[in-house]
Enzyme design. Structure first.
Site, PDB file in Angstrom:
ATOM      1  N   GLU A 124       0.787  -1.226   0.000  1.00 15.94           N
ATOM      2  CA  GLU A 124       0.000   0.000   0.000  1.00 15.94           C
ATOM      3  C   GLU A 124       0.828   1.289   0.000  1.00 15.94           C
ATOM      4  O   GLU A 124       0.391   2.299  -0.551  1.00 15.94           O
ATOM      5  CB  GLU A 124      -0.939   0.005   1.221  1.00 15.94           C
ATOM      6  CG  GLU A 124      -1.957  -1.126   1.238  1.00 15.94           C
ATOM      7  CD  GLU A 124      -2.987  -1.014   0.132  1.00 15.94           C
ATOM      8  OE1 GLU A 124      -3.215   0.110  -0.369  1.00 15.94           O
ATOM      9  OE2 GLU A 124      -3.564  -2.053  -0.243  1.00 15.94           O
ATOM     10  N   SER A 136     -43.123 -30.319  29.472  1.00 18.38           N
ATOM     11  CA  SER A 136     -43.081 -30.565  30.920  1.00 18.38           C
ATOM     12  C   SER A 136     -42.252 -29.556  31.690  1.00 18.38           C
ATOM     13  O   SER A 136     -42.320 -29.516  32.930  1.00 18.38           O
ATOM     14  CB  SER A 136     -42.543 -31.976  31.190  1.00 18.38           C
ATOM     15  OG  SER A 136     -43.440 -32.953  30.690  1.00 18.38           O
TER      16      SER A 136
END
Length: 701
Positions: free
Chosen positions: A110, A381
């Protein structure tokens, strides 16, 4: 001489000289004048430039775009998520916490002259201008890392002269105010690496599941190439493009002398291991919790959504990241290998109401639907303890109350309707008490209970405990046929754990603005008494038997090394385990979104999730027994009759009761029916629990 004047002709030079007194007139536009003007303009320019530089040096940089996003913090004040349009995944680290290979790869690719320029690469700009002019178009750019950072932090990516001017100003300010290492650190923590990952730490975790400090040369070269085109060069999207880009980065590193050609070839040939889709889903921290907090902040607390996303708010939550990571790991490990199977987990501190962990699904990237708040699931349950608490609190039933577990046709609604429930696997146990019914999840006992105390009473208590979903006043309510959410179940079970007191669950402790001003702060938790502590404690002791021999949760009891109470629940499409310790009330649900029937293996996954989560979340917390309140008595009863045991009773057990509801009559089937002259000795028996079962017996005695 007059002749020349008469005819308008110019006088001879000598005559002009005489008339002017012997002085020459200066030329109006000489070279000296131009030099003076240029000098003046140059001086003015230097002064203006100096003034501008002084202004830029003294002026503050604007608030960075990333800093404008509000952040979510956990209970320890650590940042865990960002509120933004893109729901960015970001984590900042120091430069020393980033692999040197990644740093070198980024600089080589870069900005090779990064440490030599002052923010602008003049040679690069001239070279790019020449190439662009030659190609008659914008073919090449020359942005330095500092320019890219300025653009990412403070500006949009629009192509206008005003944006370029501001970019130049911010670039200059960055170079003036920060060192090169600081700028490089900010850049590597800001750049976008695709798939929502901003910064190298987030990218490293996303792609390789490791911190950025541990990235190899091969991994670094691949990641350094991704920002050029986060979608095009993503190895998850286009592996060939990613490898081609990696090769380019390695070649550039060879050119700059960072590595040798041999090292480049070896790195390119290295076989990289990427995270799976399931693993990547866990990279973003607590995404379902973040979404829930967003809904609370905007919907309940009245914070404007734009302020939330761009106001720089700091939202302090109740989330415990140790518990959260334990929850995410437990859910992911149990659901792995079962495509489309979903799950949810909610865990609340029953003492304070703080939500400590929340998982809304198996994979946030695939589905943002939060199952933790889904009110379309039957609890089965796992709903029974709410009903049993109602029975114990009313005094109509006790832990020794018996019903016959056998196929039964029940009549209700003034005998106009009938209901014939069945036990799982058609297993019936004969005469059983409440402890046995809870441990074995007996349906016949449950329906007998709700018909004895009334469904309306159960619904009323459920509302007080935190159930907000509609509940149908029918006998099947005892078996959990009315849909509720995992959040509601965790909330209601927290009441049992907290000795019958309800504390409203909450997720947000405090909100401050960008300047630290408090916009909202949660009030101190207020506990509301729902039932007597004694009734809640008796039910807790009964629910502990779920994890003991014969209980439906016994198969995971070995994984939990602390006192715990809970209840399983299974329907054809849903599997639950809702339970608690003194510190956490947790609901776990497993099922399919499309209502697909659960197989045997899938129906057994809720219990291991609960066990793994509970033990890991409380790993550093010493085990605690449930505190026994006043008005609780423990007596030995005959297992067969439920009456007070005598020395002659062959099977005795120690049972707990709300004071005043314990049996008053001694067993007459195994002796004379008279009260013994001395207390019965404690009967030693083997239990599936180890050390804390002994501790529990000692406490009761």
């Amino acid at each position: 001489m007059e002749v020349y004047l008469k005819f308008g002709r110019r006088r001879p030079p000598l005559q002009r000289l005489i008339r002017s007194g012997g002085k020459k007139k200066p030329k109006r536009r000489g070279l000296g004048l131009w030099l003076k003007w240029l000098g003046a303009l140059g001086l003015i320019g230097l002064c203006a430039a100096g003034a501008l530089l002084l202004y830029l040096f003294q002026a503050d940089l604007p608030l960075a775009n990333s800093d404008k996003n509000s952040v979510l913090l956990d209970a320890q004040g650590k940042e865990i998520a960002v509120f933004s349009d893109g729901q960015r995944n970001r984590k900042s680290v120091a430069l020393s916490e980033i692999s040197p290979w990644l740093v070198q790869a980024t600089l080589a690719t870069e900005d090779r002259q990064f440490y030599d320029h002052f923010g602008f690469d003049l040679k690069g700009m001239a070279r790019a201008a020449f190439v662009n002019l030659k190609g008659m178009g914008k073919l090449q750019g020359a942005s330095t890392l500092t320019q890219q950072l300025a653009r990412n932090l403070y500006l949009s990516h629009e192509r206008t002269w005003s944006r370029k001017l501001r970019e130049a100003m911010y670039t200059t300010q960055l170079e003036m105010k920060y060192s090169k290492d600081d700028i490089l650190r900010m850049y590597l923590n800001e750049i976008y690496y695709g798939h929502g990952a901003y910064g190298i730490e987030a990218a490293s975790q996303l792609y390789f599941g490791k911190p950025a400090k541990e990235l190899t040369l091969a991994e670094s070269a691949l990641l350094a190439g991704v920002p050029k085109g986060p979608t095009y060069y993503s190895p998850f999207n286009h592996m060939k493009n990613a490898k081609d880009r990696q090769k380019t980065v390695l070649s550039v590193m060879v050119e700059t002398g960072a590595i040798t050609q041999r090292e480049a070839d070896k790195a390119y040939a290295e076989l990289l291991t990427f995270r799976t889709r399931e693993e990547r889903a866990m990279t973003s921290q607590a995404p379902y919790f973040r979404d829930y907090v967003r809904s609370v902040v905007v919907g309940e607390l009245g914070i404007d959504e734009s302020l939330l996303e761009h106001g720089g708010l700091r939202i302090y939550s109740t989330l415990d990241m140790t518990a959260q990571q334990a929850a995410e790991t437990a859910v992911a490990s149990e659901l792995a290998g079962s495509p489309e199977l979903e799950g949810a987990l909610v865990s609340i501190d029953p003492r304070t109401g703080e939500i400590k962990a929340l998982v809304g699904g198996r994979n946030y990237t695939e589905s943002q639907y939060n199952h933790a708040f889904a009110t379309t699931r039957q609890p089965g349950s796992s709903f029974k303890p709410i009903m049993y608490l109602s029975a114990l609190a009313s005094g109509k039933l006790t832990s020794a109350s018996k019903f016959s577990s056998e196929p039964t046709l029940f009549h209700y609604d003034d005998n106009r309707k009938t209901y014939s429930p069945r036990n799982f696997g058609d297993k019936y146990l004969g005469d059983i008490d409440m402890r046995q019914a809870i441990a074995a999840s007996d349906n016949i006992y449950a329906v007998n209970t709700i018909l004895t105390i009334g469904a309306e009473q159960v619904i009323e208590l459920g509302r007080k405990m935190g159930i907000t979903s509609p509940l149908q006043a029918v006998p099947s309510l005892a078996l959990g046929t009315s849909p509720v959410s995992p959040f509601e179940m965790a909330t209601s079970f927290a009441v049992i754990s907290n000795q019958g007191r309800s504390v409203k669950p909450f997720a947000v402790q405090k909100i401050t603005d960008s300047e630290g001003h408090v916009l909202y702060e949660a009030s101190a938790p207020k506990a509301e008494k729902i039932v007597e502590p004694a009734a809640a404690y008796v039910l807790t002791r009964l629910m502990e038997s779920v994890f003991e021999t014969g209980g439906t949760g016994n198969r995971v009891s070995a994984e939990i090394k602390r006192p715990v109470a809970g209840k399983t629940g299974t329907t054809s499409t849903d599997a639950w385990l809702v339970g608690f310790t003194p510190e956490l009330s947790t609901a776990v649900w497993v099922g399919y979104d499309k209502g697909k029937t659960l197989g045997t293996a899938e129906s057994r996954k809720a219990a291991p999730i609960f066990a793994k989560f509970t033990e890991k979340a409380l790993e550093k917390v010493p085990p605690k027994i449930f505190p026994m309140p006043d008005d609780v008595v423990s007596v030995y009863i005959d297992a067969a009759t439920g009456k007070l045991a005598t020395p002659d009773c062959p099977s005795k057990k120690l049972e707990v009761f709300v004071r005043g509801t314990e049996p008053a009559e001694f067993c007459s089937e195994h002796g004379g029916g008279e009260e013994p002259a001395k207390p019965l000795p404690v009967q030693k028996k083997e239990e599936s629990r180890s050390w804390w079962s002994d501790l529990k017996r000692w406490w009761m005695e």
